[in-house]
Structures are given as C-alpha cells and as structure tokens.
Design a protein around this motif. Structure first.
Motif, PDB file in Angstrom:
ATOM      1  N   GLY B   8       4.284 -67.839 -19.069  1.00  0.00           N
ATOM      2  CA  GLY B   8       3.843 -66.751 -19.026  1.00  0.00           C
ATOM      3  C   GLY B   8       2.574 -66.292 -19.538  1.00  0.00           C
ATOM      4  N   VAL B   9       2.671 -66.988 -21.477  1.00  0.00           N
ATOM      5  CA  VAL B   9       1.798 -66.888 -22.208  1.00  0.00           C
ATOM      6  C   VAL B   9       0.927 -67.387 -21.832  1.00  0.00           C
ATOM      7  N   ALA B  10      -0.420 -67.384 -22.384  1.00  0.00           N
ATOM      8  CA  ALA B  10      -1.437 -68.185 -22.173  1.00  0.00           C
ATOM      9  C   ALA B  10      -1.385 -69.828 -22.445  1.00  0.00           C
ATOM     10  N   HIS B 689      -5.392 -61.198 -16.138  1.00  0.00           N
ATOM     11  CA  HIS B 689      -3.817 -60.532 -15.917  1.00  0.00           C
ATOM     12  C   HIS B 689      -3.853 -59.433 -15.035  1.00  0.00           C
ATOM     13  N   LEU B 728       6.572 -57.703 -10.642  1.00  0.00           N
ATOM     14  CA  LEU B 728       5.477 -58.656 -10.347  1.00  0.00           C
ATOM     15  C   LEU B 728       6.010 -59.926 -11.653  1.00  0.00           C
ATOM     16  N   PRO B 729       5.156 -61.367 -11.723  1.00  0.00           N
ATOM     17  CA  PRO B 729       5.792 -62.570 -11.797  1.00  0.00           C
ATOM     18  C   PRO B 729       5.186 -62.755 -13.625  1.00  0.00           C
ATOM     19  N   ALA B 730       5.461 -63.988 -14.297  1.00  0.00           N
ATOM     20  CA  ALA B 730       4.839 -63.670 -15.737  1.00  0.00           C
ATOM     21  C   ALA B 730       3.595 -65.086 -14.882  1.00  0.00           C
ATOM     22  N   TYR B 731       2.373 -64.946 -16.023  1.00  0.00           N
ATOM     23  CA  TYR B 731       1.671 -65.797 -14.942  1.00  0.00           C
ATOM     24  C   TYR B 731       0.899 -66.339 -16.400  1.00  0.00           C
TER      25      TYR B 731
ATOM     26  N   GLU C 122      13.342 -61.681 -21.141  1.00  0.00           N
ATOM     27  CA  GLU C 122      12.248 -61.189 -20.233  1.00  0.00           C
ATOM     28  C   GLU C 122      12.757 -60.176 -18.874  1.00  0.00           C
ATOM     29  N   ARG C 126      11.793 -56.290 -18.283  1.00  0.00           N
ATOM     30  CA  ARG C 126      11.087 -55.915 -17.385  1.00  0.00           C
ATOM     31  C   ARG C 126      12.002 -54.653 -16.385  1.00  0.00           C
ATOM     32  N   THR C 137      -2.730 -54.024 -17.576  1.00  0.00           N
ATOM     33  CA  THR C 137      -2.832 -55.179 -17.640  1.00  0.00           C
ATOM     34  C   THR C 137      -1.266 -55.834 -17.167  1.00  0.00           C
ATOM     35  N   GLY C 138      -1.358 -56.031 -16.115  1.00  0.00           N
ATOM     36  CA  GLY C 138      -0.303 -56.836 -15.585  1.00  0.00           C
ATOM     37  C   GLY C 138       1.035 -57.245 -15.661  1.00  0.00           C
ATOM     38  N   CYS C 140       2.424 -58.896 -18.614  1.00  0.00           N
ATOM     39  CA  CYS C 140       3.288 -59.307 -19.118  1.00  0.00           C
ATOM     40  C   CYS C 140       2.494 -59.700 -20.837  1.00  0.00           C
ATOM     41  N   ARG C 144       5.978 -59.470 -23.712  1.00  0.00           N
ATOM     42  CA  ARG C 144       5.661 -59.771 -24.943  1.00  0.00           C
ATOM     43  C   ARG C 144       5.225 -59.322 -26.640  1.00  0.00           C
TER      44      ARG C 144
END
Lengths: 287, 805, 163
Positions: B8-10, B689, B728-731, C122, C126, C137-138, C140, C144
């Motif tokens: 999910g990290v850029a 995001h 929701l998932p990680a992107y 994670e 969640r 923010t969605g 993610c 983090r």
C-alpha cells in the motif's frame, strides 16, 4: 439529533433499581450500556419517561465460573466478555461472536445483558444464546426466575422479561471437552449488522460429527435454532466431500427471514445454507 | 506483514528531507494545516459561540409530495426557551428562490425553489417551519409542538415513468427539465458500417456525498451589515448568491468558511438553511446557529449521480472504435439547485475517454422527481461518463474476444499525437497513456494474475478472480470562462490571488480558493517560496473569508491548483518585477542587468546583491525608491485559463468474487496517475487515495434508496454504508509526469481523478470474474446479493424475476 | 437536575446537567472542548471518540450523567507541555488527515487499540478502526500513521524504562 427529556435514576443496587422500575411502571426503561438505546433516543424513536441506569450496580458485573456453567453478569461489557479468560476457556463461541459486535469503542460501553435484552434479531448474541442453550436469570421484587433461551426471545425486540423485571445475568452451560466452535457473520461493511449469521458448535467423535448445535442470526424476528441441520449432520464426516453440505441445506427450514434494505428473503435463505456449511466446517476443524 | 503493508505504500518514497535542488515545488512537505487539526484547536462552524446566540431547528416534510394546508405554530411559540417560530408563509415575501446558475438550454424549466416551502413540498426533508430557541435542545423539543396538515400528492420516484404523459407531476410545467444534445461526426455511418455494435444500460445509483462534517451555519448582524459563517466550499459564490437572493447588498455581507470538514461537492451549494439563517438574524437582530444532524443531512444535502445511461459503441472487427451513442436520463430531484442541470454536461464531453473515434452522439434529458435535488458530487458528470465508456470497452473486448488492454492500446490517443482534438471537440494538451499503462501493468503483475484467473476458472474454484482496468482521462480545472459561457454557465472560471510582502520580508498570500482538506496553505507556500525565494515557513495563506479574500471562485472541479495556484504564480511574478525595480535603484544598476535567483537580486557580473527581505524593508521605509514608484511590492493577479486540465492514468483492480455468497474482496489495487508536475507528492497521493476510496465505495457499497412513496430509507450511517478501514484495500500508487502545456506550473487537477478512475476498474473486475458464468453486468453497488442474483440470472436465462432494482 | 463531576483533560468540572444531555454536548457546549466534533447520530462515524477512564468511547452515545466520576481525555488533552503525543506526530508525518474532522476520534481510537496490541498488524489496525469513518484519506495513510505511532510509543516506553 437530540433526545427528548426524561427522568433519570442511577441505581446503586439491584433492589433500588427494581423498586424504581416498579414505581415508574411502563414509562420506565432500563439503561445498561446505552449503545443501542442512545441512538434510538437521539433519533427520537424511543420516548422513555424514566431511565433507570444500572451502570453503577456492581453486583451485575463480572464473569464467574460456577462449575457446570459460566455466569456472565448482565452489565459485563462486551470488551470484558471477549477478554475474560473464563469465557475464552469455557465458552469460546461467546467470545468469538462478541468480538464481532459493532466496533471497539461500542464494545467498551455495550453490555452482554443489554445486548441480549434488546433482542435485535440482527444482533450477534441472541443466536449464540440459542445455540448454547443459555439461561437468563431475571429478578423482580417477587424474586428470581430462570428463563431458557428457547423461551426468552418472543418477537422482534421483545423478550420474556416482564416490565419491572431485570435481567441480572446469563448462565452459559459449559459444553465440556471435544467441542469446536465458530461464528460466521456475513455483513456488507465491518460495522454493519449481520445480514445473516451462523453460530455453530460441533463435537466430533472418531472423525464423525457426534453432536452439533446451530443457531441463526437475522433469519426471522427471533434467533432460530436450526434443528433440521443438527439432526442431519449427526454422523457426518466433515472431511468427506459434501457430507456437511447436505445437512446445511436444511438451514433455512422453519425460518422467516426479513426483507429489508440489506437483503431479501430468498437471498438470506441461500446465505443461511452456505454459511451454515462453512460454520460447521470451521467448528469441526475441517475448514 | 511488512510485505503486506508495503503493497500500500507509494512506489516512490515520500520523504520530506528529499530537497530537490533547493526547490520547494515537488517536495513532500508535511502540512501546515495539521497543527490545529491534530490537536483539536479547530474552528468548525458549530464551534462558534456568540453572546446571545440562538439556535435554529427545522421541521421537515415527512412526505415526498404534498400540499401544505395548515401550519399552526401557536403552541410551539409558548414552549420554554422558544424565541420565535416561523413557517414558509412568514418568509414568503422575502425569501426569494434558491438559485440555479446553469440554465443549460433555452427552454429549460427552472421551477421556483423557496428556501422554506410555502404551499407544496416536493421531497421528504424539505423545510416547512423552524424554531428559534435559546439552546439546541429546546429548539429540537419545540418542533414536536408545530402542527402541519398535508394533503398528499403522488410521489414521482422513477425517472422513466416520470416522462410518461398523464402521470403525476412534480411541477406544473411537467417532469422534463430540459433535453440537451450534442453530436459530432456522422454517427449513422459509424454504426451502419461497423462490424460490431454493443449496447448496454448502466445505472448510476444515487449517492450521498457524506462529508464528515455535517453542515452548519452561524449568521449575525450589527444592524447594518451581516456575517455568515458556513461550512461551505464556496464563500465567494455564496456571498454573491445570497446578496441576490435576500436583497442584502453584497458590500454589507461577509461570508466566512472557517475550518470545513470535507465537501466533495456537497458544500458547493447555496442552501435553504443559509438563506433562512440570514433572514432570521435580520428579523430577530440576534446571532443564530443551525447545525445539521447526520440523518437530517442525508435527507437534505444534495445527492450525487443518479443517471440512467443507455450507451452503444460501434467498432470494426479489429477493435477500432467507430462511434459512441449516449442517451441519458439524469435525475434532477425536485428542484434545480446551483449547478444541478450542468452536472451531466460536465460528462457529455468525456464519453470518448482516451479514445479516437469518428462520431459521437449525446442526448441528455433532465427529469424531475420528488426526491432531494442532485448536484455536484466528486467528479460531477465525469465519473458517470468514464464509467460508461470504460465498461463498454471491456464489453467490446469480450465481444471481440480480445484482451481489454490490447483493445485500449488500439484505440487510445498515442503519445506522439498530442495535442489532440477529440471527437467531442476538446483539445487534450498532453498525455502518455502508454507510459502510465506499462507502469501500472508492471506494478500489478498483470500476467501473473491472469494466470491465476485461468487456473481458478479451470479448477471451478468457488472463489473466482476478476481483473478490471480503467484507462481514464477527465476534464477538470474549471475552467475557461469563455467555454463556461458557451455552455450557458452563469459565471466565469478564473481565479484570483494577491501576494503581500510584509516589511520583514514575510509573505501573505490571499487566495480565492477555499480549501476544506486539500492543503492549499502548504502547497501555495511551496509555490511562493520558489517564486520569491523566501523560506516556506515565511509564507502565510489567507482564505475563505470574503473580508480578507474579497475575490474568488472557490474550490471544486479540481480547479484550485491549476487555476488558483497559477494566479499565485502570476501575482508573485508581478511582485518580483516590482522588487527588481527597487533592487536596480538601490544598486544603481539597470533593471535589465538584475538577475533574480533564490530570493536574491544580483547585478549581473558583479558581487553586488540585495535579498528580497532587504528590498521589502527598503520598500516599507520608502526613503529611497525609484522616481514615481508606488511604495509597495504587493501585487495581485486573476488567471483565466485557456483550456481545461486533462489528468489521466491507468488503474488496475483484482477482485475475488465468492460465487457462493456473492461477496467481493479487492485483492490488489494499482493506480498510476499522470497529473503533470507535482507540487507536493504527499498531498497528491492523499487525493488519489481518497478518490479511489470513494470510487470503490460507489462500485461496492453506497446507494441512497427510496421506497415507492419517495421516503429515503438510508437516512443514517447504519443504513447508508460508508466503507471503513476494514472494508478497503491498500493501494499501490505511482505516477508518470507529463507536464500540462497550458499553464506555467505544468500541473493538472487531481482532486477527482481517483474517484473517476476507480469505479469502472472495480466493476470491470467483478464482471470479469463472472464472465465465464455468462454474466455481462452487475448493477452498482455490486453488493453480494446483486452479484448472487446476477449469477442466478445468468445461469438460468429464462428467469426474469430477479428484480435487480 | 443531577449534579455530576467529571475530569476532562486533567481539569475537574462540577456541573448540573439535564439527564438527556449527551456527553459530547457537555464537552462542546458547556466546557468549550470543541476539539471533539460530532459526525453522526447513530454511533457509526466515531468522530466524537474520547478516552473514558482510559478506553475509547463514543461521546455522542453516552449521557453526561453516565460519565459522572469519570476521567475523560479528549484530543485537546493529548499534548503535554505543548509536545504532541507520538500518535499526533505520526498522523502529521504520514499525512493521515485531510479535512481533519475525523482526526480527533481516529487518533484516540488508534491510541486505544494499542492498549490491546502494542505492535498491531495492518489487519489489526484496520479492524481496530472499523468504528471510525474517514471520507478523505482512503485509510492507507492512517494505517501507516498508526504503525509509526505504535513504533514511537514503544520506543518512548523503552526509553522511559531504561532511563
């Protein structure tokens, strides 16, 4: 939104709470953790004249090992139930299902007894009560009585508790060794109510299912015990392909699933069958 | 675990310390805004407490359509703490009509829209009376004492039957608001000659924007002038519109948007409550506050989407797209609000997407129903268009037996072809669809996932895997005033900025944009720091208050950076030019010999220099300035762009579908977006995001549902399902950077791109998973029940009772 | 009217309250603690989350009278002597907020979930935040931030233990 006015009495003992309830009659309502009641008050869907707050009645709180059963005080919070070593050891199904109730902050305030007495068929605990044949201990000024789970839930949001009667605790029978448990909850988002839930307990002997207990969440105005499944699954080998499937096909027998925003009855019936199979497999340790 | 999170990290590392050659633009600055937001020192409108302030509560119609035959407020007036009770009749002479500034056609029907209903209500939740009391509890209580008699009228809830002759009418003039058409090329020929024609109907369900902060309004007056605080995206537009609606002269009205907790278009509105609070404070002479509850907001904040799209695509056998035909019904709801009719037009030019084609034909009919009005919601028109074309390209690929990515490659505008004028007449300035797609495919592991899909299909795994793609572009950065004018929009699309250089060399930027989460204070500081060579920390950004920022067009349509940011750059250029004059004078050189770099003016070829701070102080003192020089460096600029902004990108989504229960789970999500140059990668990533999350939410979770009587059933967050972190998932996100050629920053809008891109990627994935079962579509939101029913229908085609509503 | 005594962010307040007064309105309207916002009326959104006797609770779903005698920490009470709590820093560092309306509740819910699991996965994060909705923010960057906050909090604790 904002609740309408009401009077408030904080009871410091069960006797005081009972006396206050009697005094105020039908207008009075018991406040446990308030996690179901407060939203109803705020939306002005409930107009109690007096709230009798049990929050400081210490005698209603806590988990006790009583030999053949575990007694969970009505005012024990969901969080306390989930983290109780006694509950986890002797009634793991209760811990599993309670951990899925709402969200962590609500579980800190919401109570085991409050949730059951609210009797929402979409709630997770009523089905567990039915599956495990819990017994509901109720007190009135006249004394104490014990109501079996099968007789406790009368209708949508309606229980066998009389006005003026307070649920003090719930006895959860210890099933003994050899049982496996699972609570299968199906919902659209994490904090949404269950569309359908299945509470299952399975005891195996030499591989085959010796005994099973299955109850369903939100398949009617009250939690339903899936008797047909319990009978059909006896002797089945969970490892064998399709052995549990046939039994699970009977899951929606004698149910009356609601039609609402989140699902229609035929889909709920289908889900009950699929989820029952999965719950049985998981409880049997064969998933 | 670490591995899981890293997904999910850029793909690029976001470190604030990465200093790019001393430049601020491009740097992942942490936000200035955060200090107050993470400590609770915020100023939400509801926080405001004023001496003598009264609280307003509204009584709202419980019926979707009815005549008001009697309103009795006499008992309510006697309730404790009640100062006043008003019904619509009390305001009838002064409340005017809520504005619609986008009359899209000559013959459009714009019904009168009284802020408080007087004779008739047309949706559940419409205000019919209000209580003004000393606190919010007493105000709420007295609502129960107001008596209203209604004579029920027929609800109109279905767009298609609303257009039938002789049915119940929402307004006297009928249920059709307008029909708007647009055609380019020979559509008949394109369809006649095509080897393949695919037609589908898609439902864009009604959505509730659900900004986390419910609306709130505080109005006050000193007997002469008025101040209105509102949780709004558009303080400037609101000021003009309120002045026109209430008759309060514009110069006697100050509008403030303090901290605003999200908008997504829902606060791009002139609301009944804003007008009424002003009228109430004018009558009573005391400050008033109204704060919405969530369930009240679900009923009354304008909704989004709600279109019925019939779309057909014609293509050659090799997949070359020949033409696209669109026939749209757009639900206006009961009234036309600020830009209600314009929303589908914002999509009208985007149905060709990233593709080349010969012909295009578009018809849209706006329909009245007895529901809360629709209006802008994140993307406004473009998500609908992008969804339709991206779904259709997948359908076409299936029809042709072609990989959906290959089909896209055959049709999209190639990198070498920019600037490219599309069939819709828009000129896309720049783009590189190949680069974004290649990068996305690599990050996604496309081939590996296709192999897994094949394996699951072969095994008849009850859990199937679907892969969805969306190669989107969109038009944003609203906008060239001339183009808006040609579309009959009532205002321009310029943006204003002024830059004030203080005596100590610190800088104040006044912007006409009105951020509510976008981080303009940070991004504008970065831009100014580079333009003037001052430290990032030395820049303050003022916004959202018409008394300090008198001129602006506010924040929506991904316009703030590409229009407002450019205005900031232009104002800085003017400041620099003035400073150059002063510097030249002080150093006794010709202005032409002065070089500027990183805050320093230097005489070319010498060691003599002055910092901008020194120039600022010298200008403040004004002892020694060039002859005739006005003693200030301050400057302002109003920028009107020549073109829209066209961000693009490729989103890929893998979804697991449990064919037994219909449950879906997003396995992985990759987004490679091209938003041109980036001012702050952290903020850009955040926008992407959040956009993806809202797009996924439309695909899988959210829907405003009404019953046949027009009652909204999803009035609370318990029923209108917003996804949480657990849903929701990680992107995985990355960027390609193809600079825009239409603005000096080379930037493109990013606020809506994620939402526009993601919905079709997700639904394409769900349908892709189920295609072997014969499923060709699943209506949104793709709930488990809908997936299950789609499977059931596909398996037993003779069944017609699925009733997917 | 019942008389209650609550401690909010270290300060004791004795107040007379209507029984129906919501805790969040006591905080916001009576005590001026406006850092805690309200986002819904069904306890779904979690914007109003505070720590009540150390654990997360939704202050819109608690009557002020129920909080009598309790110790409450709001977002405004997290900093000590102007130094942000590690979780506040982490939200800032990871860009875990945009409009910031959900942020007070999100930060307090995040701190709460570390009580039960100081090094959460994670998935745990969640699920632990399932009762707090964010529209910007969605999530993610929030995930983090919670991981970063958890790391820094355990580092702080180790530091405190060894010093």
């Amino acid at each position: 939104m904002i609740p309408a006015s009401f009077d408030y009495v904080r009871a410091s003992s069960l006797d005081e709470a009972l006396a206050t309830l009697r005094e105020h009659g039908e207008e009075a309502k018991v406040l446990a953790g308030g996690q179901s009641l407060l939203p109803l008050l705020r939306l002005r869907l409930a107009y109690p004249g007096t709230l009798v707050d049990l929050g400081r009645v210490e005698e209603l709180r806590g988990v006790a090992d009583r030999g053949d059963h575990v007694l969970i005080g009505a005012m024990t919070t969901h969080y306390e139930v989930v983290t109780s070593p006694v509950v986890r050891e002797h009634c793991p199904l209760v811990a599993l299902a309670t951990a899925t109730v709402a969200d962590p902050a609500v579980r800190h305030r919401g109570t085991f007894g409050g949730s059951l007495a609210h009797a929402d068929p979409a709630g997770d605990l009523p089905a567990v009560a039915r599956a495990l044949d819990m017994e509901f201990v109720a007190r009135s000024p006249e004394g104490e009585r014990v109501i079996p789970a099968a007789d406790f839930f009368l209708d949508y949001l309606e229980t066998a508790l009389d006005p003026g009667e307070i649920l003090t605790g719930v006895r959860v029978p210890k099933l003994g060794p050899g049982w496996g448990f699972h609570y299968e909850k199906f919902h659209r988002t994490a904090q949404a109510w269950a569309i359908v839930g299945v509470a299952a307990a399975v005891r195996r002997s030499g591989g085959a299912v010796e005994e099973a207990r299955v109850a369903l969440t939100n398949m009617g105005p009250v939690p339903v015990r899936a008797i047909g499944v319990e009978q059909a699954v006896r002797g089945a080998d969970p490892g064998a392909n399709g052995a549990l499937r046939a039994a699970a096909e009977r899951a929606d027998e004698d149910t009356d699933p609601p039609s609402d925003l989140h699902a229609r009855p035929d889909y709920r019936r289908h889900l009950a069958r699929v989820l029952t199979r999965r719950a049985l497999l998981a409880a049997a340790g064969a998933a | 675990m670490t591995e899981q999170l890293d997904a999910g990290v850029a793909a690029w590392q976001i470190k604030e310390s990465d200093v790019l050659d001393g430049r601020e633009v491009g740097r992942a600055r942490r936000r200035k805004e955060d200090a107050r937001l993470v400590t609770g020192r915020t100023q939400w409108t509801d926080n405001i407490q004023l001496p003598g302030m009264l609280h307003v509560a509204f009584l709202r119609s419980p019926m979707a359509h009815a005549r008001i035959t009697r309103v009795d407020t006499s008992v309510a007036r006697t309730q404790p703490g009640v100062v006043a009770v008003f019904s619509g009749a009390d305001f009838a002479a002064e409340q005017g009509s809520l504005p619609c500034v986008w009359p899209v056609s000559e013959d459009i029907v714009i019904p009168d829209h009284p802020p408080m209903a007087v004779t008739e209500v047309r949706y559940v939740g419409e205000a019919v009376a209000c209580v003004v009391a000393t606190d919010r509890y007493k105000a709420a209580d007295a609502l129960d004492a107001i008596e209203v008699d209604y004579e029920p009228l027929d609800a109109v809830t279905d767009m298609t039957s609303a257009l039938d002759e002789g049915g119940p009418k929402v307004h006297e003039a009928g249920n059709k608001a307008f029909t708007w058409t647009f055609a380019q090329g020979d559509i008949e020929a394109a369809f006649r000659d095509a080897a393949v024609r695919v037609e589908r109907t898609f439902v864009q369900q009604r959505l509730i924007p659900s900004a986390m902060e419910p609306r709130a309004v505080v109005a006050q007056t000193d007997g002469d002038a008025f101040t209105l605080h509102s949780s709004t995206q558009i303080p400037h537009i609101l000021r003009v519109m309120l002045a026109l609606t209430t008759g309060i002269p514009e110069h006697k009205l100050r509008v403030v948007a303090p901290d605003v907790g999200g908008g997504f278009g829902s606060k791009l509105q002139v609301t009944a409550e804003e007008v009424l609070c002003l009228l109430i404070t004018r009558r009573l002479g005391r400050p008033v506050k109204w704060t919405e509850s969530r369930s009240e907001g679900n009923l009354t904040v304008h909704h989004g989407r709600d279109q019925l799209q019939r779309i057909s695509v014609a293509a050659d056998a090799d997949g070359r797209i020949r033409g696209v035909k669109v026939d749209l019904l757009a639900d206006m709801g009961a009234y036309l609000m600020l830009v209600t009719p314009g929303v589908p037009l914002l999509g009208a030019f985007m149905y060709s997407g990233v593709y080349k084609m010969d012909a295009y034909d578009f018809t849209c009919t706006g329909v009245f129903t007895t529901k809360v009005p629709t209006d802008a919601y994140r993307g406004a028109g473009r998500p609908e268009a992008t969804f339709a074309i991206e779904r259709m390209v997948d359908e076409l690929a299936a029809e042709l037996g072609m990989d959906p990515i290959e089909l896209r490659r055959r049709n999209w505008i190639r990198h070498g072809e920019f600037p490219y004028t599309t069939v819709c007449g828009l000129t896309y300035d720049s783009g590189n669809y190949e680069a974004a797609t290649d990068r996305a495919l690599a990050l996604f592991g496309y081939d590996r996932l296709r192999a897994e899909q094949a394996d699951r299909r072969a095994r008849e795994d009850p859990v199937q895997l679907g892969i969805g793609v969306s190669t989107y572009t969109e038009m944003c950065g609203l906008a060239p005033s001339r183009v808006l004018g040609s579309l009959s929009y009532g205002a321009g699309g310029w943006e204003h900025a002024s830059v004030r250089v203080l005596p100590t060399g610190k800088v104040e930027v006044v912007t006409g944009t009105s951020p509510h989460g976008q981080g303009h204070e940070t991004a504008w500081s970065q831009i100014v720091a580079d333009a003037l060579g001052v430290p990032f920390e030395d820049v303050a950004v003022l916004h959202g208050d018409t008394s300090s920022s008198y001129k602006g067009m506010d924040t929506y349509g991904s316009r703030s950076l590409v229009v407002g940011g450019v205005a900031v750059v232009q104002a800085c250029e003017k400041v620099k030019e003035k400073a150059r004059q002063v510097a030249a004078h002080l150093m006794e050189a010709s202005p032409d010999d002065i070089e500027f770099s990183r805050g320093e003016f230097r005489v070319r070829g010498t060691g003599t220099s002055r910092t901008i701070q020194e120039i600022a102080l010298a200008t403040f003192a004004a002892h020694d300035l060039p002859d005739g020089f006005e003693p200030r460096l301050d400057a302002d600029a109003t920028f009107d762009p020549d073109n829209f902004s066209f961000p693009h990108g490729t989103h890929l989504c893998a979804v697991e579908v449990d064919t037994e229960t219909g449950a879906t789970r997003i396995r992985s999500y990759v987004a490679v977006d091209d938003v041109g140059n980036v001012v702050n990668p952290l903020i850009v990533e955040g926008q992407v995001h959040g956009g993806i999350a809202q797009g996924i939410a439309q695909a899988l979770f959210e829907e405003a549902v009404h019953d046949a009587d027009g009652n909204l059933l999803t009035t609370t967050m318990a029923d209108y399902l917003l996804p949480s972190a657990a849903d929701l998932p990680a992107y995985t996100t990355d960027r390609t950077e193809t600079p825009a050629t239409t603005n000096p920053l080379g930037v493109k809008g990013v606020g809506e791109a994620g939402t526009i891109a993601s919905t079709p990627a997700v639904v394409n994935a769900v349908v892709d998973a189920l295609r072997p079962y014969g499923v060709r579509d699943v209506p949104m939101p793709c709930t488990p029940e809908r997936v299950w029913r789609a499977l059931g229908q596909a398996r037993t085609p003779q069944r017609t009772d699925g009733g997917l509503s | 009217m019942p008389r209650i005594s609550v401690t909010v962010d270290g300060i004791r307040y004795d107040e007379e309250v209507e029984p129906r007064l919501l805790l969040v309105h006591l905080l916001r309207d009576r005590l001026g603690k406006t850092g805690t916002p309200i986002g819904c009326d069904t306890s779904n959104c979690g914007a109003c989350t505070v720590l009540l006797d150390g654990r997360s609770a939704k202050s819109c779903s608690i009557l002020a009278v129920q909080a009598d005698g309790c110790d409450i920490v709001t977002i405004e009470g997290l900093s000590t002597d102007g130094t942000w709590h590690p979780m506040q820093r982490a939200f800032h560092e990871e860009h875990a907020l945009q409009c910031g309306y959900c942020t007070p509740g999100m930060i307090l819910a995040a701190i709460d979930l570390l009580h039960d699991d100081p090094d959460p996965s994670e998935e745990t994060i969640r699920e632990g935040l399932e009762g707090n909705l964010c529209r910007c923010t969605g999530y993610c960057t929030i995930v983090r931030a919670v991981r970063r906050g958890a790391r820094e909090m355990s580092r702080d604790q180790e530091g405190a233990a060894t010093s």
